[in-house]
Design a protein around this motif. Structure first.
Motif, mmCIF file in Angstrom:
data_model
loop_
_atom_site.group_PDB
_atom_site.id
_atom_site.type_symbol
_atom_site.label_atom_id
_atom_site.label_comp_id
_atom_site.label_asym_id
_atom_site.label_seq_id
_atom_site.Cartn_x
_atom_site.Cartn_y
_atom_site.Cartn_z
ATOM 1 N N ASN A 236 9.051 1.888 -13.581
ATOM 2 C CA ASN A 236 8.908 3.212 -12.964
ATOM 3 C C ASN A 236 7.545 3.851 -13.200
ATOM 4 O O ASN A 236 7.301 4.978 -12.771
ATOM 5 N N GLY A 237 6.660 3.142 -13.905
ATOM 6 C CA GLY A 237 5.308 3.652 -14.083
ATOM 7 C C GLY A 237 5.170 4.751 -15.113
ATOM 8 O O GLY A 237 4.189 5.511 -15.089
ATOM 9 N N ARG B 210 2.849 0.419 -7.775
ATOM 10 C CA ARG B 210 4.271 0.209 -8.056
ATOM 11 C C ARG B 210 4.580 -1.276 -8.233
ATOM 12 O O ARG B 210 5.374 -1.661 -9.090
#
Length: 313
Positions: free
Chosen positions: A130-131, A223
């Motif tokens: 999800n970064g 992403r």
């Protein structure tokens, strides 16, 4: 001096090993180690013990490997041990309330996230996917919910820009062990406080499935790069070219505008295979084919052509 606590330790994978080692070195009395049963592993599918079993046997602790903890026999075995605490670190089975009620003090879990974020089985992986820029470990008192108990201590750390789930797992396992020992020290000196979780802020980290590693090239390059790091080593980030499965281990992001369909191979330069995404470009650096091994992209392309204009998907 406080008396040593009687502890039943429950854990299974590599992540739990530093916590068991720290407990062993702390002088507390570990009366049993509970871990998952041996499972088939490798190409030969031979039974292999979980990492926690290996270290428990090395230390000489009694080891229990119940297929299920929700049995009368296991409940009776825990009751006879009369522990002060259950310490649970990535055990892999949910403990029912009747088991949690056995220890005199309660049950403490070491979870690899900043609760209430990422409750569940794969918090390390999903934080990277999800970064997130930050994660950490939390010790909590267990209740019958899934990672819903009161928070005891929390330690935070930044997620490195190149860290994979393997790298972060190693760091958080050591951090979790330190936080566990600090939790027990404060429990014994009376300075430990409990803080209820804000359940409205909870997020979840379900167990990864093979399909979670499939690359959607329409996503932004940033992403996709996070996905590659988050699903390494399992299930691995993968895509296809003419039916051939390609597993991608390492890639960079190029902030370059493109106008071709996502998944299109743009060019190959030394050390990089550049692929269009929904936003910017992914530069693949390490890859593996169907039957090969992990290779730098230049070595891989010596034996497998991926011409410019090829569309991955």
């Amino acid at each position: 001096m406080n008396r040593p606590l009687k502890i039943v330790f429950m854990g299974t994978p590599d992540y739990a090993v530093p916590s068991l080692r720290a407990l062993h070195d702390s002088g507390h009395k570990i009366v049993a180690v509970v871990t998952q049963p041996d499972r088939p592993k490798g190409r030969g599918r031979r039974l292999a013990p979980p990492p926690v079993k290996d270290i428990a046997v090395h230390y000489g602790y009694p080891v229990l490997q119940p297929e299920k903890v929700r049995t009368h026999a296991f409940h009776e075995a825990m009751t006879r041990l009369a522990p002060d605490l259950f310490i649970v670190v990535a055990f892999g089975q949910i403990l029912p309330q009747r088991l949690l009620d056995i220890p005199g003090i309660g049950s403490i879990n070491v979870h690899a996230s900043l609760l209430p974020r990422y409750r569940g089985a794969a918090p390390i992986q999903w934080a990277i996917i999800n970064g997130d820029r930050e994660t950490g470990v939390t010790t909590m008192m267990m209740d019958k919910g899934m990672d819903t108990g009161d928070i005891l201590l929390m330690e935070k750390t930044a997620i490195g820009p190149d860290e994979t789930a393997v790298d972060l797992n190693l760091r958080l396992s050591e951090m979790g062990a330190r936080t566990l020992i600090r939790t027990l020290e404060r429990l014994q000196n009376g300075s430990l406080e409990r803080a209820p979780q804000d359940h409205t802020q909870a997020t979840y980290a379900p167990m990864l499935k093979k399909k979670d590693g499939k690359i959607d090239w329409s996503m932004p390059a940033e992403r996709i790069e996070c996905l590659i790091r988050g699903v390494t080593p399992w299930p691995g980030a993968y895509t296809f070219s003419d039916g051939m499965r390609l597993k991608i281990y390492k890639a960079g992001v190029l902030k370059r505008e493109i106008s071709v369909p996502p998944g299109t191979i743009l060019e190959c330069i030394p050390g990089e295979l550049r692929v269009a995404t929904g936003k910017w470009v992914i530069a693949i650096q390490e890859i593996q084919g169907d039957s090969g091994k992990r290779l730098p992209i230049d070595d891989f392309l010596c034996g497998c052509r991926l011409p410019d204009g090829t569309c991955l998907g």
